[in-house]
Design a protein around this motif. Structure first.
Motif, PDB file in Angstrom:
ATOM      1  N   TYR A   9       0.839  -1.207   0.000  1.00  0.00           N
ATOM      2  CA  TYR A   9       0.000   0.000   0.000  1.00  0.00           C
ATOM      3  C   TYR A   9       0.871   1.253   0.000  1.00  0.00           C
ATOM      4  CZ  TYR A   9      -3.221   3.595   1.632  1.00  0.00           C
ATOM      5  OH  TYR A   9      -3.958   4.747   1.751  1.00  0.00           O
ATOM      6  N   ASP A  10       1.867   1.271   0.883  1.00  0.00           N
ATOM      7  CA  ASP A  10       2.751   2.438   0.970  1.00  0.00           C
ATOM      8  C   ASP A  10       3.493   2.683  -0.342  1.00  0.00           C
ATOM      9  OD1 ASP A  10       1.985   2.847   3.593  1.00  0.00           O
ATOM     10  OD2 ASP A  10       3.704   1.771   4.432  1.00  0.00           O
ATOM     11  N   ILE A  11       3.847   1.616  -1.035  1.00  0.00           N
ATOM     12  CA  ILE A  11       4.592   1.751  -2.289  1.00  0.00           C
ATOM     13  C   ILE A  11       3.712   2.317  -3.408  1.00  0.00           C
ATOM     14  CG2 ILE A  11       5.756   0.445  -4.115  1.00  0.00           C
ATOM     15  CD1 ILE A  11       6.788  -1.426  -1.871  1.00  0.00           C
ATOM     16  N   VAL A  12       2.462   1.863  -3.487  1.00  0.00           N
ATOM     17  CA  VAL A  12       1.588   2.301  -4.591  1.00  0.00           C
ATOM     18  C   VAL A  12       0.691   3.474  -4.200  1.00  0.00           C
ATOM     19  CG1 VAL A  12       1.594   0.036  -5.712  1.00  0.00           C
ATOM     20  CG2 VAL A  12      -0.229   0.599  -4.090  1.00  0.00           C
ATOM     21  N   LEU A  13       0.875   4.024  -3.010  1.00  0.00           N
ATOM     22  CA  LEU A  13       0.042   5.139  -2.564  1.00  0.00           C
ATOM     23  C   LEU A  13       0.018   6.311  -3.552  1.00  0.00           C
ATOM     24  CD1 LEU A  13      -1.841   6.278  -0.440  1.00  0.00           C
ATOM     25  CD2 LEU A  13       0.171   7.081   0.828  1.00  0.00           C
ATOM     26  N   PRO A  14       1.138   6.711  -4.155  1.00  0.00           N
ATOM     27  CA  PRO A  14       1.049   7.808  -5.145  1.00  0.00           C
ATOM     28  C   PRO A  14       0.104   7.482  -6.315  1.00  0.00           C
ATOM     29  CG  PRO A  14       3.320   7.488  -4.481  1.00  0.00           C
ATOM     30  CD  PRO A  14       2.528   6.342  -3.892  1.00  0.00           C
ATOM     31  N   ALA A  15       0.088   6.246  -6.767  1.00  0.00           N
ATOM     32  CA  ALA A  15      -0.827   5.862  -7.853  1.00  0.00           C
ATOM     33  C   ALA A  15      -2.273   5.903  -7.366  1.00  0.00           C
ATOM     34  CB  ALA A  15      -0.483   4.464  -8.370  1.00  0.00           C
ATOM     35  N   LEU A  16      -2.505   5.438  -6.147  1.00  0.00           N
ATOM     36  CA  LEU A  16      -3.860   5.479  -5.580  1.00  0.00           C
ATOM     37  C   LEU A  16      -4.335   6.927  -5.422  1.00  0.00           C
ATOM     38  CD1 LEU A  16      -3.440   2.724  -2.857  1.00  0.00           C
ATOM     39  CD2 LEU A  16      -4.882   2.557  -4.891  1.00  0.00           C
ATOM     40  N   GLU A  17      -3.444   7.799  -4.966  1.00  0.00           N
ATOM     41  CA  GLU A  17      -3.807   9.206  -4.806  1.00  0.00           C
ATOM     42  C   GLU A  17      -4.083   9.861  -6.153  1.00  0.00           C
ATOM     43  OE1 GLU A  17      -0.422  10.505  -2.548  1.00  0.00           O
ATOM     44  OE2 GLU A  17      -1.473  10.206  -0.629  1.00  0.00           O
ATOM     45  N   SER A  18      -3.323   9.487  -7.166  1.00  0.00           N
ATOM     46  CA  SER A  18      -3.550  10.013  -8.507  1.00  0.00           C
ATOM     47  C   SER A  18      -4.909   9.573  -9.042  1.00  0.00           C
ATOM     48  CB  SER A  18      -2.438   9.549  -9.446  1.00  0.00           C
ATOM     49  OG  SER A  18      -2.703   9.956 -10.762  1.00  0.00           O
ATOM     50  N   LYS A  19      -5.229   8.308  -8.854  1.00  0.00           N
ATOM     51  CA  LYS A  19      -6.525   7.789  -9.310  1.00  0.00           C
ATOM     52  C   LYS A  19      -7.654   8.440  -8.524  1.00  0.00           C
ATOM     53  CE  LYS A  19      -7.297   5.394 -12.167  1.00  0.00           C
ATOM     54  NZ  LYS A  19      -7.840   5.584 -13.541  1.00  0.00           N
ATOM     55  N   CYS A  20      -7.425   8.666  -7.251  1.00  0.00           N
ATOM     56  CA  CYS A  20      -8.409   9.330  -6.398  1.00  0.00           C
ATOM     57  C   CYS A  20      -8.669  10.756  -6.900  1.00  0.00           C
ATOM     58  CB  CYS A  20      -7.888   9.347  -4.968  1.00  0.00           C
ATOM     59  SG  CYS A  20      -9.138   9.550  -3.729  1.00  0.00           S
ATOM     60  N   ALA A  21      -7.615  11.463  -7.259  1.00  0.00           N
ATOM     61  CA  ALA A  21      -7.750  12.818  -7.800  1.00  0.00           C
ATOM     62  C   ALA A  21      -8.534  12.801  -9.117  1.00  0.00           C
ATOM     63  CB  ALA A  21      -6.371  13.440  -8.000  1.00  0.00           C
ATOM     64  N   GLU A  22      -8.296  11.787  -9.927  1.00  0.00           N
ATOM     65  CA  GLU A  22      -9.048  11.640 -11.186  1.00  0.00           C
ATOM     66  C   GLU A  22     -10.531  11.451 -10.901  1.00  0.00           C
ATOM     67  OE1 GLU A  22      -9.644   8.230 -14.565  1.00  0.00           O
ATOM     68  OE2 GLU A  22      -7.596   8.552 -13.840  1.00  0.00           O
ATOM     69  N   PHE A  23     -10.856  10.597  -9.933  1.00  0.00           N
ATOM     70  CA  PHE A  23     -12.261  10.361  -9.590  1.00  0.00           C
ATOM     71  C   PHE A  23     -12.895  11.629  -9.009  1.00  0.00           C
ATOM     72  CE2 PHE A  23     -12.163   5.436  -9.013  1.00  0.00           C
ATOM     73  CZ  PHE A  23     -11.855   5.306 -10.345  1.00  0.00           C
ATOM     74  N   HIS A  24     -12.134  12.391  -8.236  1.00  0.00           N
ATOM     75  CA  HIS A  24     -12.667  13.643  -7.701  1.00  0.00           C
ATOM     76  C   HIS A  24     -12.965  14.615  -8.844  1.00  0.00           C
ATOM     77  CE1 HIS A  24     -10.886  13.085  -3.394  1.00  0.00           C
ATOM     78  NE2 HIS A  24     -11.719  12.118  -3.740  1.00  0.00           N
ATOM     79  N   TYR A  25     -12.118  14.640  -9.844  1.00  0.00           N
ATOM     80  CA  TYR A  25     -12.342  15.475 -11.023  1.00  0.00           C
ATOM     81  C   TYR A  25     -13.643  15.069 -11.724  1.00  0.00           C
ATOM     82  CZ  TYR A  25     -11.669  17.623 -15.591  1.00  0.00           C
ATOM     83  OH  TYR A  25     -11.851  18.341 -16.745  1.00  0.00           O
ATOM     84  N   LEU A  26     -13.962  13.782 -11.672  1.00  0.00           N
ATOM     85  CA  LEU A  26     -15.194  13.267 -12.295  1.00  0.00           C
ATOM     86  C   LEU A  26     -16.397  13.353 -11.359  1.00  0.00           C
ATOM     87  CD1 LEU A  26     -13.655  10.091 -13.985  1.00  0.00           C
ATOM     88  CD2 LEU A  26     -14.307  12.250 -15.098  1.00  0.00           C
ATOM     89  N   GLN A  27     -16.259  14.130 -10.282  1.00  0.00           N
ATOM     90  CA  GLN A  27     -17.324  14.390  -9.311  1.00  0.00           C
ATOM     91  C   GLN A  27     -17.597  13.246  -8.347  1.00  0.00           C
ATOM     92  OE1 GLN A  27     -18.494  17.570  -9.150  1.00  0.00           O
ATOM     93  NE2 GLN A  27     -17.043  17.934 -10.790  1.00  0.00           N
ATOM     94  N   TYR A  28     -16.688  12.294  -8.208  1.00  0.00           N
ATOM     95  CA  TYR A  28     -16.792  11.253  -7.185  1.00  0.00           C
ATOM     96  C   TYR A  28     -15.934  11.721  -6.015  1.00  0.00           C
ATOM     97  CZ  TYR A  28     -18.830   8.398 -10.856  1.00  0.00           C
ATOM     98  OH  TYR A  28     -19.634   7.928 -11.864  1.00  0.00           O
ATOM     99  N   ASP A  29     -16.466  12.677  -5.261  1.00  0.00           N
ATOM    100  CA  ASP A  29     -15.684  13.409  -4.267  1.00  0.00           C
ATOM    101  C   ASP A  29     -15.390  12.640  -2.987  1.00  0.00           C
ATOM    102  OD1 ASP A  29     -15.620  15.625  -5.956  1.00  0.00           O
ATOM    103  OD2 ASP A  29     -17.519  16.377  -5.182  1.00  0.00           O
ATOM    104  N   THR A  30     -16.088  11.561  -2.724  1.00  0.00           N
ATOM    105  CA  THR A  30     -15.907  10.869  -1.449  1.00  0.00           C
ATOM    106  C   THR A  30     -14.935   9.697  -1.529  1.00  0.00           C
ATOM    107  OG1 THR A  30     -17.816   9.451  -1.872  1.00  0.00           O
ATOM    108  CG2 THR A  30     -18.226  11.514  -0.689  1.00  0.00           C
ATOM    109  N   VAL A  31     -14.395   9.414  -2.679  1.00  0.00           N
ATOM    110  CA  VAL A  31     -13.485   8.278  -2.861  1.00  0.00           C
ATOM    111  C   VAL A  31     -12.158   8.570  -2.160  1.00  0.00           C
ATOM    112  CG1 VAL A  31     -12.261   6.867  -4.548  1.00  0.00           C
ATOM    113  CG2 VAL A  31     -14.557   7.682  -5.049  1.00  0.00           C
ATOM    114  N   THR A  32     -11.664   7.564  -1.428  1.00  0.00           N
ATOM    115  CA  THR A  32     -10.389   7.705  -0.729  1.00  0.00           C
ATOM    116  C   THR A  32      -9.390   6.679  -1.267  1.00  0.00           C
ATOM    117  OG1 THR A  32     -10.962   6.133   1.014  1.00  0.00           O
ATOM    118  CG2 THR A  32     -11.583   8.445   1.378  1.00  0.00           C
ATOM    119  N   PRO A  33      -8.109   6.925  -1.084  1.00  0.00           N
ATOM    120  CA  PRO A  33      -7.117   5.935  -1.502  1.00  0.00           C
ATOM    121  C   PRO A  33      -7.308   4.586  -0.800  1.00  0.00           C
ATOM    122  CG  PRO A  33      -6.052   8.038  -1.103  1.00  0.00           C
ATOM    123  CD  PRO A  33      -7.479   8.176  -0.655  1.00  0.00           C
TER     124      PRO A  33
END
Length: 106
Positions: free
Chosen positions: A8-32
């Protein structure tokens, strides 16, 4: 359930990036953390996560679509719901009660 905190710690930047993408698509409650649980429970269910290569994990995280995640999240929510709990029992009885027939006039 296994957490795989090292991975999890290793791929956290990818999870955060995907989370930011989902927030851009109006899925604001998604967390890493939710995305990580989706990967563990759904995408990598039949894989040995401890032996997965970093590029495989990051690739599958980045390929994830919002519709896949939302569908999984809805199903998980339904699995956890207890429709026969005391609070829902009255509603269930109301739904299953037959409606009385109105007398017909001839």
């Amino acid at each position: 359930m296994l957490n795989f905190t090292d991975q999890y710690d290793i791929v956290l930047p990818a999870l955060e990036s995907k989370c930011a993408e989902f927030h851009y698509l109006q899925y604001d409650t998604v967390t890493p953390e939710e995305l990580w649980q989706y990967c563990i429970k759904k995408k990598w269910k039949k894989k040995n996560i401890g032996e997965m290569r970093l590029h495989e994990m990051v690739n599958e995280i980045m390929e994830m679509t919002a519709s896949e995640f939302v569908a999984f999240h809805q199903i998980e929510g339904l699995r956890g719901a207890n429709f026969f709990s005391e609070g829902n029992l009255a509603e269930l009885e109301q739904l299953l009660r037959p409606t009385p027939k109105k007398p017909t006039s001839i």
